[in-house]
Design a protein around this motif. Structure first.
Motif, short mmCIF file in Angstrom:
data_model
loop_
_atom_site.label_atom_id
_atom_site.label_comp_id
_atom_site.label_asym_id
_atom_site.label_seq_id
_atom_site.Cartn_x
_atom_site.Cartn_y
_atom_site.Cartn_z
N VAL A 95 10.84 -32.84 82.71
CA VAL A 95 9.43 -32.77 82.06
C VAL A 95 9.78 -33.23 80.57
N PRO A 96 9.36 -34.56 80.33
CA PRO A 96 9.43 -34.62 78.51
C PRO A 96 8.45 -33.93 78.03
N CYS A 97 8.53 -33.22 77.02
CA CYS A 97 7.19 -32.44 76.28
C CYS A 97 6.94 -32.73 74.76
N TYR A 98 5.69 -32.70 74.50
CA TYR A 98 5.25 -32.88 73.43
C TYR A 98 3.99 -32.42 73.13
N ARG A 99 3.82 -31.62 72.06
CA ARG A 99 2.71 -30.64 72.03
C ARG A 99 2.01 -30.25 73.29
N SER A 100 2.75 -29.42 73.95
CA SER A 100 2.21 -29.09 75.32
C SER A 100 2.32 -27.61 75.38
N ALA A 101 2.40 -26.97 74.42
CA ALA A 101 2.52 -25.49 74.44
C ALA A 101 1.26 -24.77 75.32
N ASP A 102 0.14 -25.19 75.46
CA ASP A 102 -1.00 -24.67 76.04
C ASP A 102 -0.74 -24.96 77.69
N THR A 103 -0.15 -25.94 78.02
CA THR A 103 0.20 -26.51 79.47
C THR A 103 1.54 -26.11 80.12
N LEU A 104 2.39 -25.95 79.39
CA LEU A 104 3.85 -25.56 80.00
C LEU A 104 3.66 -24.64 80.87
N PRO A 105 3.12 -23.30 80.43
CA PRO A 105 3.44 -21.98 81.54
C PRO A 105 2.71 -22.37 82.72
N ALA A 106 1.58 -23.01 82.73
CA ALA A 106 0.75 -23.11 84.17
C ALA A 106 1.47 -24.20 84.76
N LEU A 107 2.16 -25.23 84.04
CA LEU A 107 2.83 -26.30 84.84
C LEU A 107 4.39 -25.82 85.56
N VAL A 108 4.85 -24.87 84.76
CA VAL A 108 6.06 -24.12 85.26
C VAL A 108 5.74 -23.32 86.50
N SER A 109 4.52 -22.50 86.16
CA SER A 109 4.19 -21.70 87.28
C SER A 109 3.96 -22.41 88.69
N GLN A 110 3.09 -23.54 88.59
CA GLN A 110 2.88 -24.48 89.78
C GLN A 110 4.40 -24.93 90.29
N LEU A 111 4.87 -25.49 89.37
CA LEU A 111 6.46 -25.98 89.93
C LEU A 111 7.25 -24.98 90.73
N GLY A 112 7.25 -23.84 90.30
CA GLY A 112 7.75 -22.60 90.81
C GLY A 112 7.02 -22.42 92.33
N ASP A 113 5.94 -22.60 92.37
CA ASP A 113 5.35 -22.29 93.63
C ASP A 113 5.69 -23.55 94.61
#
Length: 310
Positions: A7-25
């Motif tokens: 996942v290339p990241c750019y100004r995504s501090a607000d979305t990364l926690p939810a994204l990683v949580s969903q990926l973990g599920d």
């Protein structure tokens, strides 16, 4: 089958926690590689690093400067360790729940699967520009199945070896992947609306990316300059023929300034366009030859599971 999600990241501090949580599920126990662009803000890196410390499946890579989405993605692809790689954006528009559909389509006779949105994601101008870019991929660069191309993909890791010689700016991941296989397909998925921020991939950046692909991976502009040269030559020949006919028919009128000025302007324009196109290629050759890297990794953070497996 082990999977690395890049996942290339750019100004995504607000979305990364939810994204990683969903990926973990969805992909319990698989690898998640977060490639953070330095110009994306310290908050993004802090969030990615904290996720890497808290979750053993996450690795965070921080680049030394802004290099663009494709170069950042290339850094993540080269760092991925498993046999299948999934790439996706960081804004939650690519739902992790759709990854199993991509993996199911990655059968024995398929090496690369693209996610095709059920509905267009952007406005008229952006979608039109995207279609033009894909048309250029298919025509000028010979990328088969260019209509399928998108940022949400799953492919076999051996395709990354086809990108080993790619260095410097102007990286185009999809062109490089097309060098390694023609076994490509697409599956329809439902993309989610953006929940935070706005896309950094504006119309202007899309057009610049199209220019990078055109001059970096195709000789089509050089052929167009050749064709333009022939057209200018034909125009000059027609003008000479017209003047000879006027002389032979007894016309005594001196050739007008407008005709001469028009031909000079037309010819000068063609020459300047040709010089500009050649300059683009020479400039890219110079940049590549100077040894400029496509990216530089500043630091990495990973949990004890990844660190012990190296």
């Amino acid at each position: 089958m082990r999977i690395s999600v890049v996942v290339p990241c750019y100004r995504s501090a607000d979305t990364l926690p939810a994204l990683v949580s969903q990926l973990g599920d969805v992909l319990d126990g698989h690898e998640v590689v977060l490639v953070v662009d330095d110009d994306g803000g310290i908050e993004t890196w802090a969030t990615a690093a904290a996720l890497a410390v808290a979750r053993p499946e996450v690795r965070a890579i921080r680049l030394a400067r802004n290099v663009g989405q494709h170069a950042a993605l290339l850094a993540g692809l080269r760092a991925a360790r498993h046999e299948v790689i999934v790439t996706m954006d960081d804004d939650l528009q690519h739902p992790p729940a759709e990854i199993p559909a991509l993996l199911a389509a990655l059968t024995d006779d398929v090496d690369l699967v693209y996610a095709l949105p059920e509905a267009e994601e952007h406005g008229l101008l952006r979608n039109t520009a995207s279609r033009l870019v894909k048309a250029g991929l298919a025509g000028a660069m010979g990328v088969r199945n260019a209509r399928l191309v998108g940022a949400f993909r799953a492919f076999r890791a051996f395709l990354v070896r086809g990108l080993d010689g790619v260095h410097g700016p102007g990286t185009a991941i999809d062109v490089g992947l097309s060098w390694g296989t023609t076994r490509v397909t697409g599956v329809r998925v439902r993309l989610a609306p953006r929940t935070a921020g706005r896309s950094g991939y504006t119309l202007g950046r899309l057009l610049r990316h199209a220019a990078d692909m055109t001059f970096g991976y195709s000789t089509a502009p050089l052929r167009l300059v050749t064709y333009a040269g022939f057209l200018v030559g034909l125009g000059g020949f027609a003008l000479v023929a017209r003047l000879i006919w006027a002389y032979a028919s007894g016309e005594t009128r001196i050739a007008g300034f407008t005709t001469i000025a028009s031909m000079v302007a037309f010819s000068s324009s063609a020459v300047m366009i040709a010089v500009g196109v050649l300059g683009e290629y020479i400039g890219r050759i110079h940049t590549t030859g100077s040894g400029r890297p496509g990216y530089v990794i500043r630091e990495q953070v990973e949990g004890p599971v990844h660190a012990s497996s190296r």
